[in-house]
Design an enzyme around this catalytic site. Structure first.
Site, PDB file in Angstrom:
ATOM      1  N   GLU A 143       6.171  -0.721 -10.209  1.00 31.15           N
ATOM      2  CA  GLU A 143       6.022  -1.259  -8.702  1.00 31.15           C
ATOM      3  C   GLU A 143       6.185  -2.886  -8.989  1.00 31.15           C
ATOM      4  O   GLU A 143       5.368  -3.443  -9.598  1.00 31.15           O
ATOM      5  CB  GLU A 143       4.773  -0.855  -8.134  1.00 31.15           C
ATOM      6  CG  GLU A 143       4.348  -1.712  -6.781  1.00 31.15           C
ATOM      7  CD  GLU A 143       5.187  -1.187  -5.854  1.00 31.15           C
ATOM      8  OE1 GLU A 143       5.855  -2.278  -4.926  1.00 31.15           O
ATOM      9  OE2 GLU A 143       5.609  -0.073  -5.388  1.00 31.15           O
ATOM     10  N   THR A 200      10.356  -0.126  -2.616  1.00 26.24           N
ATOM     11  CA  THR A 200      10.229   0.957  -3.417  1.00 26.24           C
ATOM     12  C   THR A 200      11.298   1.879  -2.982  1.00 26.24           C
ATOM     13  O   THR A 200      12.027   2.649  -4.028  1.00 26.24           O
ATOM     14  CB  THR A 200       8.913   1.718  -3.384  1.00 26.24           C
ATOM     15  OG1 THR A 200       7.956   0.531  -3.990  1.00 26.24           O
ATOM     16  CG2 THR A 200       8.969   2.750  -4.364  1.00 26.24           C
ATOM     17  N   HIS A 234       0.588  -3.584  -7.068  1.00 27.72           N
ATOM     18  CA  HIS A 234       0.662  -3.568  -5.488  1.00 27.72           C
ATOM     19  C   HIS A 234      -0.555  -4.048  -5.122  1.00 27.72           C
ATOM     20  O   HIS A 234      -1.643  -3.882  -5.389  1.00 27.72           O
ATOM     21  CB  HIS A 234       0.965  -2.221  -4.775  1.00 27.72           C
ATOM     22  CG  HIS A 234       1.527  -2.462  -3.569  1.00 27.72           C
ATOM     23  ND1 HIS A 234       0.728  -2.787  -2.511  1.00 27.72           N
ATOM     24  CD2 HIS A 234       2.773  -1.792  -3.026  1.00 27.72           C
ATOM     25  CE1 HIS A 234       1.539  -2.844  -1.416  1.00 27.72           C
ATOM     26  NE2 HIS A 234       2.776  -2.083  -1.697  1.00 27.72           N
ATOM     27  N   ASP A 244      10.928  -1.157  -9.600  1.00 27.90           N
ATOM     28  CA  ASP A 244      11.865  -0.657  -8.491  1.00 27.90           C
ATOM     29  C   ASP A 244      12.505  -1.821  -7.530  1.00 27.90           C
ATOM     30  O   ASP A 244      13.449  -1.721  -7.013  1.00 27.90           O
ATOM     31  CB  ASP A 244      10.912   0.006  -7.529  1.00 27.90           C
ATOM     32  CG  ASP A 244       9.435  -0.549  -7.013  1.00 27.90           C
ATOM     33  OD1 ASP A 244       9.088  -1.943  -7.693  1.00 27.90           O
ATOM     34  OD2 ASP A 244       8.759  -0.407  -6.374  1.00 27.90           O
ATOM     35  N   HIS A 245      11.606  -2.988  -7.600  1.00 31.72           N
ATOM     36  CA  HIS A 245      12.129  -4.190  -7.023  1.00 31.72           C
ATOM     37  C   HIS A 245      11.177  -5.221  -7.430  1.00 31.72           C
ATOM     38  O   HIS A 245      10.310  -5.050  -8.334  1.00 31.72           O
ATOM     39  CB  HIS A 245      12.147  -4.173  -5.417  1.00 31.72           C
ATOM     40  CG  HIS A 245      10.682  -3.771  -4.887  1.00 31.72           C
ATOM     41  ND1 HIS A 245       9.782  -4.665  -4.838  1.00 31.72           N
ATOM     42  CD2 HIS A 245      10.288  -2.712  -4.610  1.00 31.72           C
ATOM     43  CE1 HIS A 245       8.830  -4.088  -4.331  1.00 31.72           C
ATOM     44  NE2 HIS A 245       9.039  -3.018  -4.033  1.00 31.72           N
TER      45      HIS A 245
END
Length: 658
Positions: free
Chosen positions: A290, A330, A462, A514-515
């Site tokens: 994440e 995501t 996150h 994911d990013h």
């Protein structure tokens, strides 16, 4: 002014004034919040606030309509009656509460995304449990709610003391005067619906100025209306035949054989094996991290030493130094990784209808005889993940409270039980708990003798950045750096535990973000904010190597398949990074509206107004400079995005029947 606001409209005037004042304060707050990023040219700043004011007027005009209808229809003889007062006090209080709630929400949204409300806010309406819990864990919610209610009551009290209620109840305004006063607001609503789009606020090359000029509420409803954006209707196109010809030409080589070269398709056979290179079938565990930006790693210049595990793996794996995520969320990363496809405009395919039975990387694993599993530490109902993965052949392992959205999906679902959880926050169990579950399920799979592919989605990095205390030297909840360090720590612990397993020597680990942690920036697309780490570890017959070729998220698994010498049918856009020639290197980046094609430090950006803007990119300061368009560059950029969207909409991404 008396015609626009006769006495009966006194409270409406107060409400509009309050809204405009609060909107100005919010805009000014965001300006100082990101002052270093904003274009501070007086002309640009002036336009920012003038356009912002016009958007605020457009926004409040919609709010006025219900009350205007009431004012027009309510009989004059009942002005000031008990019924009139009850309806007015209740309606006004509710309206003020909505305004303050919206503005408080904007502050938290800006803190996370540095943007006004957009399609993310729309999506989050569906997942209230995770979102509310995350906000509660990230912010002092009791204090915020108390402050908001205090401001609501204070505003109502001030308006009461200024006699706006009294003027409204004691007026003798005629029906004709009310009708005349209503017409301008109705006209503004009609004009806004017919001619004003959220794109109208994008007047500057600086993204922050454009976001400041918008109104959050207006942006929210604009996103609600436009989260589906068919490429052919909104973006610059070329003839379909030319687009397919251009894309297919990029796959013509000795390893790629199109199944039917006359079709509008990229379905092909890929040959990687030969008399010397025999296929191998190790287990594959993919860790999707994440929000891990490349610049968190020491490998890319970070001095904080918060990723010692990943920095060590970078020196002991196939490590991709020049890898870019396709998006900013995501689900966009999942789309790119599993479908190996450039981003399509609007919401991610993961969240769309008709997203089952697609040709994903899971289908390639299936061709090779693998069991496929999706691990998520929260409830996979969130962001439609269970429906997407379950509908594309993956077994589900999650912390499920809910159910698969589509009851027709038949898949195995395993729950992460309470006794397997040591720590949990709004987004699910901590990373170490999900890794322990992966280890447990891998032990079971090893006993069957069937190779497995595990897609593991982590959540600890996150907001609210909480994790078990005592594992690292940064307290839980202290911020992003602590979450990154805990995320890195758990990867190290996971690999350490995996090394003790009987299946370790026959298991490949793929790790990729994911990013990035943030997509915000001043440019149309901030190229640097798409740079992510990616690596393949424990790959058989592969010496550690750092690969500096420009590549995309969509290329990592085709690279793995090539390294394992697999022959397979493919509907994937991605390529083997290791065999890329300089002319093949490129990256796809985008958000839900803008689509970028990056190559040779140039980027072409397509938007839903059919614009194609061409820039040179300076990696040193991350700036974009406009340059004259190159026809071939533009044609190739458009071709990939046009074909990707067309294949999805024509069901060309579906698994081919035998």
């Amino acid at each position: 002014m008396s015609k626009l606001f006769p006495k009966r409209f006194a409270l409406l005037k107060a409400y509009i004034t309050l809204f405009l004042i609060l909107s100005f304060i919010i805009r000014l707050s965001f300006l100082f919040w990101n002052f270093s990023e904003v274009d501070k040219n007086l002309f640009t700043l002036g336009n920012t606030f003038i356009i912002g004011f016009l958007f605020d007027v457009a926004t409040i005009s919609f709010f006025t309509i219900p009350y205007l209808i009431y004012l027009i229809l309510f009989p004059k003889r009942f002005y000031g009656s008990i019924l009139d007062k009850v309806i007015t006090y209740f309606g006004f209080s509710l309206g003020v509460l909505i305004v303050f709630f919206s503005f408080f929400g904007e502050l938290t949204f800006w803190d996370e995304f540095q943007r006004r409300y957009n399609f993310i806010a729309v999506d989050y309406l569906i997942y209230t449990y995770e979102v509310v819990k995350n906000i509660n864990e990230s912010y002092p919610l009791p204090i915020l709610i108390s402050a908001m209610l205090a401001l609501v009551l204070t505003s109502i009290f001030i308006i009461y003391k200024l006699n706006y209620f009294s003027k409204t109840f004691n007026s003798q305004t005629s029906f004709k005067s009310k009708l005349i006063a209503t017409i301008p607001w109705g006209a503004v609503v009609v004009i806004s619906i017919c001619f004003v789009t959220n794109k109208s606020a994008d007047f500057s090359d600086n993204r922050y100025n454009n976001e400041l000029a918008k109104s959050g509420i207006y942006s929210f409803f604009a996103a609600f209306r436009n989260n589906e954006l068919p490429y052919s209707e909104f973006y610059k196109t070329i003839p379909k035949a030319l687009a397919y010809k251009t894309v297919k030409a990029s796959y013509i080589d000795s390893k790629n054989i199109l199944v039917n070269s006359n079709e509008n398709a990229i379905y092909r056979t890929i040959i990687n094996s030969d008399s010397i290179l025999k296929p191998t079938k190790p287990n594959v565990i993919f860790i999707c991290i994440e929000s891990l930006s490349g610049d968190f790693l020491k490998e890319f210049g970070n001095k904080s030493n918060i990723t010692p595990t990943l920095d060590s793996l970078a020196n002991n794996s196939l490590f991709f130094e020049n890898l870019y995520a396709t998006g900013t969320r995501t689900v966009r990363g999942m789309e790119a990784i599993t479908l190996s496809i450039p981003p399509t405009p609007g919401r991610s395919i993961v969240k769309r209808r008709n997203n089952q039975g697609l040709f994903t990387i899971g289908e390639v694993f299936k061709q090779q005889g693998y069991e496929r599993n999706f691990f998520y530490g929260g409830d996979g109902y969130f962001d439609n993940m269970n429906t997407y993965f379950g509908g594309n052949g993956f077994n589900i392992v999650d912390r499920g409270r809910g159910f698969l959205l589509d009851k027709s999906i038949t898949t195995t679902r395993t729950n992460i039980e309470d006794n397997e959880v040591t720590f949990e926050n709004a987004w699910g169990v901590c990373d170490m708990d999900i890794y322990n579950k992966v280890l447990k399920e891998a032990d079971k799979a090893h006993e069957t003798g069937v190779p497995f592919f595990d897609f593991v989605m982590t959540t600890s990095n996150h907001k609210p950045y909480t994790y078990p205390e005592g594992k690292i030297d940064i307290p839980s909840g202290a911020g992003r750096h602590g979450a990154v360090k805990y995320t890195d720590y758990t990867i190290g612990e996971f690999i350490k535990k995996a090394k003790a397993k009987a299946w370790y020597n026959n298991t490949v680990f793929v790790i990729m973000s994911d990013h990035c942690a943030s997509s915000a920036g001043r440019w149309e697309l901030d190229v640097k904010n798409y740079h992510i780490p990616g690596l393949i570890f424990n790959l058989p017959n592969q010496e550690p190597k750092k690969v500096n070729k420009l590549a995309s998220q969509i290329d990592v698994f085709p690279t793995l398949f090539s390294a394992l010498n697999w022959d397979y049918k493919s509907n994937l856009f991605g390529k083997d990074i290791m065999s890329m020639q300089p002319q093949d290197e490129r990256a796809f980046i985008g958000n839900y509206r803008k689509l970028g094609y990056l190559k040779d430090e140039k980027v072409l950006i397509l938007d839903e107004q059919a614009n194609a803007n061409f820039y040179s990119w300076n990696p040193v300061d991350n700036s974009l400079g406009s340059i004259p368009t190159e026809e071939k560059f533009e044609q190739k950029s458009i071709s990939f995005y046009q074909v990707a969207d067309d294949l999805y909409r024509s069901e060309g991404l579906k698994i081919k029947s035998k």
